[in-house]
Design a protein around this motif. Structure first.
Motif, short mmCIF file in Angstrom:
data_model
loop_
_atom_site.label_atom_id
_atom_site.label_comp_id
_atom_site.label_asym_id
_atom_site.label_seq_id
_atom_site.Cartn_x
_atom_site.Cartn_y
_atom_site.Cartn_z
N ASP A 62 0.82 -1.21 0.00
CA ASP A 62 0.00 0.00 0.00
C ASP A 62 0.86 1.26 0.00
OD1 ASP A 62 -2.42 -1.32 -0.09
OD2 ASP A 62 -2.68 -1.36 2.09
N LYS A 63 1.92 1.24 0.79
CA LYS A 63 2.79 2.41 0.86
C LYS A 63 3.47 2.66 -0.48
CE LYS A 63 6.69 4.41 3.37
NZ LYS A 63 7.68 4.23 4.48
N ILE A 64 3.97 1.61 -1.10
CA ILE A 64 4.65 1.76 -2.39
C ILE A 64 3.68 2.16 -3.48
CG2 ILE A 64 5.95 0.54 -4.17
CD1 ILE A 64 7.54 1.22 -1.60
N ARG A 65 2.51 1.54 -3.50
CA ARG A 65 1.50 1.84 -4.52
C ARG A 65 1.12 3.32 -4.51
NH1 ARG A 65 -2.17 -1.52 -2.90
NH2 ARG A 65 -1.75 -3.25 -4.32
N ASN A 66 1.10 3.92 -3.33
CA ASN A 66 0.64 5.30 -3.20
C ASN A 66 1.77 6.31 -3.06
OD1 ASN A 66 -2.32 4.83 -3.14
ND2 ASN A 66 -1.83 3.65 -1.30
N ASP A 67 3.00 5.87 -3.20
CA ASP A 67 4.15 6.77 -3.06
C ASP A 67 4.27 7.65 -4.31
OD1 ASP A 67 7.02 7.65 -3.35
OD2 ASP A 67 7.15 6.68 -1.38
N PRO A 68 4.21 8.97 -4.18
CA PRO A 68 4.27 9.86 -5.36
C PRO A 68 5.56 9.71 -6.15
CG PRO A 68 3.51 11.05 -3.41
CD PRO A 68 3.99 9.72 -2.93
N ARG A 69 6.68 9.45 -5.48
CA ARG A 69 7.95 9.33 -6.20
C ARG A 69 7.96 8.06 -7.05
NH1 ARG A 69 12.98 9.91 -2.39
NH2 ARG A 69 14.01 10.21 -4.40
N VAL A 70 7.38 6.98 -6.51
CA VAL A 70 7.31 5.74 -7.27
C VAL A 70 6.39 5.91 -8.47
CG1 VAL A 70 6.61 3.31 -7.20
CG2 VAL A 70 7.80 4.32 -5.24
N GLN A 71 5.25 6.57 -8.27
CA GLN A 71 4.32 6.81 -9.36
C GLN A 71 4.98 7.62 -10.47
OE1 GLN A 71 0.99 8.74 -7.52
NE2 GLN A 71 0.48 6.99 -6.22
N GLU A 72 5.74 8.62 -10.08
CA GLU A 72 6.37 9.47 -11.09
C GLU A 72 7.47 8.72 -11.84
OE1 GLU A 72 8.53 13.84 -11.52
OE2 GLU A 72 7.69 13.20 -9.60
N VAL A 73 8.26 7.94 -11.12
CA VAL A 73 9.36 7.21 -11.74
C VAL A 73 8.84 6.18 -12.73
CG1 VAL A 73 11.09 5.42 -11.27
CG2 VAL A 73 11.11 7.56 -9.98
N TYR A 74 7.79 5.47 -12.34
CA TYR A 74 7.26 4.42 -13.20
C TYR A 74 6.41 4.96 -14.34
CZ TYR A 74 8.64 0.00 -11.03
OH TYR A 74 9.35 -1.08 -10.60
N PHE A 75 5.57 5.93 -14.05
CA PHE A 75 4.54 6.29 -15.02
C PHE A 75 4.51 7.76 -15.41
CE2 PHE A 75 2.64 2.86 -12.30
CZ PHE A 75 3.00 1.84 -13.17
N GLY A 76 5.31 8.59 -14.77
CA GLY A 76 5.25 10.01 -15.04
C GLY A 76 4.21 10.69 -14.18
N THR A 77 4.33 11.97 -14.01
CA THR A 77 3.42 12.72 -13.16
C THR A 77 1.97 12.50 -13.58
OG1 THR A 77 5.11 14.39 -12.87
CG2 THR A 77 2.87 15.02 -12.27
N GLY A 78 1.11 12.24 -12.58
CA GLY A 78 -0.31 12.07 -12.84
C GLY A 78 -0.75 10.65 -13.04
N LYS A 79 0.18 9.69 -12.96
CA LYS A 79 -0.20 8.30 -13.13
C LYS A 79 0.10 7.51 -11.88
CE LYS A 79 0.27 8.18 -18.13
NZ LYS A 79 0.80 7.45 -19.28
N THR A 80 -0.64 6.45 -11.69
CA THR A 80 -0.53 5.69 -10.45
C THR A 80 -0.83 4.22 -10.68
OG1 THR A 80 -1.29 5.57 -8.16
CG2 THR A 80 -2.95 6.07 -9.80
N PHE A 81 -0.45 3.41 -9.69
CA PHE A 81 -0.89 2.03 -9.68
C PHE A 81 -2.37 2.00 -9.29
CE2 PHE A 81 3.59 1.43 -8.27
CZ PHE A 81 4.01 0.67 -9.33
N ARG A 82 -3.16 1.24 -10.00
CA ARG A 82 -4.55 1.08 -9.59
C ARG A 82 -4.89 -0.40 -9.68
NH1 ARG A 82 -7.64 4.66 -12.89
NH2 ARG A 82 -8.12 3.00 -14.36
N PRO A 83 -5.31 -1.02 -8.56
CA PRO A 83 -5.66 -2.44 -8.63
C PRO A 83 -6.75 -2.67 -9.67
CG PRO A 83 -5.60 -1.68 -6.36
CD PRO A 83 -5.51 -0.46 -7.23
N HIS A 84 -6.56 -3.67 -10.49
CA HIS A 84 -7.54 -4.01 -11.53
C HIS A 84 -8.39 -5.17 -11.07
CE1 HIS A 84 -9.39 -4.94 -15.31
NE2 HIS A 84 -8.76 -6.10 -15.42
N VAL A 85 -9.69 -4.97 -11.00
CA VAL A 85 -10.63 -6.02 -10.64
C VAL A 85 -11.35 -6.45 -11.89
CG1 VAL A 85 -12.58 -6.67 -9.20
CG2 VAL A 85 -10.92 -4.99 -8.37
N PRO A 86 -10.96 -7.60 -12.50
CA PRO A 86 -11.57 -8.01 -13.76
C PRO A 86 -13.02 -8.37 -13.61
CG PRO A 86 -9.95 -9.63 -12.99
CD PRO A 86 -9.97 -8.52 -11.99
N LEU A 87 -13.79 -8.08 -14.65
CA LEU A 87 -15.20 -8.45 -14.66
C LEU A 87 -15.32 -9.96 -14.83
CD1 LEU A 87 -16.53 -5.69 -17.07
CD2 LEU A 87 -16.75 -5.74 -14.58
#
Length: 272
Positions: free
Chosen positions: A230-255
């Motif tokens: 949870d901490k890593i998923r919501n860490d702004p620095r990790v989000q920016e490094v992986y995906f660029g500003t404005g992107k984040t990890f979001r758990p995918h719940v398949p239909l």
């Protein structure tokens, strides 16, 4: 005392600092994921722990024993096992013989290594295969196995050394979602039963978030974040490094009934 303690680890290649003053601990019975985008330094860090690369500076201690300066085979004999991104087995040998070879090496009885293994360590090898769910395939050649089963055999080979620390390089690479989850669930069970510490690199975020107890993230050689999923998923620095500003990890719940199945994958989501 931590099972593994890495302190101030650095590695330079000419003017390039691939790993820059990285420190972390790993406890027995814990799965620690080492993450980072391409070029982050995770493979270099991983290979220094294994002794394949000498660090430029820093310390790597296993149960208080300094590993820096030791050869990989001597580190292995201290109780450090390893699996590889591309599974390393002898395809022409049987599943049982592959594990027997690892046991022969552990006991340093390498005279006449390439003779028929016969009954040497056969019972112990079979017991290891039973642990990873491959006992029924003991007499089959490794070359005819499905890739997921080869990965299980490789895990049995790594366990032959009775490791205290297991290094797993992209353990689920090339595997289907169902196989990925089965292998990591098996690893998690064995880690708990035998109190093994596991350091692993992995690109499948579903695997990381589902099975890692802790995560550490590198970027350009530096440690930028550590903590639980949870901490890593919501860490702004990790989000920016992986995906660029404005992107984040979001758990995918398949239909239900959706193509691809409910494998618990994590997708890359964009916030408005």
């Amino acid at each position: 005392m931590s099972l593994l303690r890495v302190s101030g680890l650095s590695k330079s290649f000419g003017g390039l600092k691939a790993v820059d003053n990285v420190s972390f601990d790993l406890e027995a019975g814990q799965l620690l994921a080492l993450l980072g985008p391409n070029g982050a330094g995770k493979s270099t860090c991983f290979n220094m722990v294994n002794g394949q690369l000498p660090p430029s500076s820093g310390s790597i201690c296993l149960n208080g024993h300094e590993l820096v300066g030791m050869r990989p085979r001597d580190i292995w004999r201290l109780g450090v096992g390893r699996t590889f991104q591309i599974a390393a087995t002898f395809n022409s040998m049987t599943v049982l013989e592959n594990v027997q070879m690892a046991l022969v090496s552990r006991e340093r009885k390498t005279f006449g290594l390439w003779r028929a293994t016969g009954a040497r360590y056969a019972d112990e090898a079979f017991a290891l295969l039973e642990q990873v769910g491959m006992g029924a395939d003991a007499k089959r050649a490794c070359g005819v196995l499905a890739y997921g089963d080869v990965k299980r055999v490789e895990l049995a080979i790594a366990l032959a050394n009775r490791p205290k620390l297991l290094l797993m390089d992209e353990p689920t690479a090339g595997m289907a979602p169902k196989e990925r989850n089965e292998l990591m669930a098996l690893t998690q069970r064995l880690v708990t039963e035998h109190k093994i510490g596991v350091l692993f690199t992995e690109h499948s975020m579903d695997v990381v978030f589902a099975y890692a107890d802790r995560l550490i993230v590198l970027a350009r050689g530096k440690l930028i974040a550590e903590g639980d999923a949870d901490k890593i998923r919501n860490d702004p620095r990790v989000q920016e490094v992986y995906f660029g500003t404005g992107k984040t990890f979001r758990p995918h719940v398949p239909l239900r009934g959706a193509a691809g199945g409910a494998d618990g994958a994590v997708e890359r989501g964009t916030t408005p």
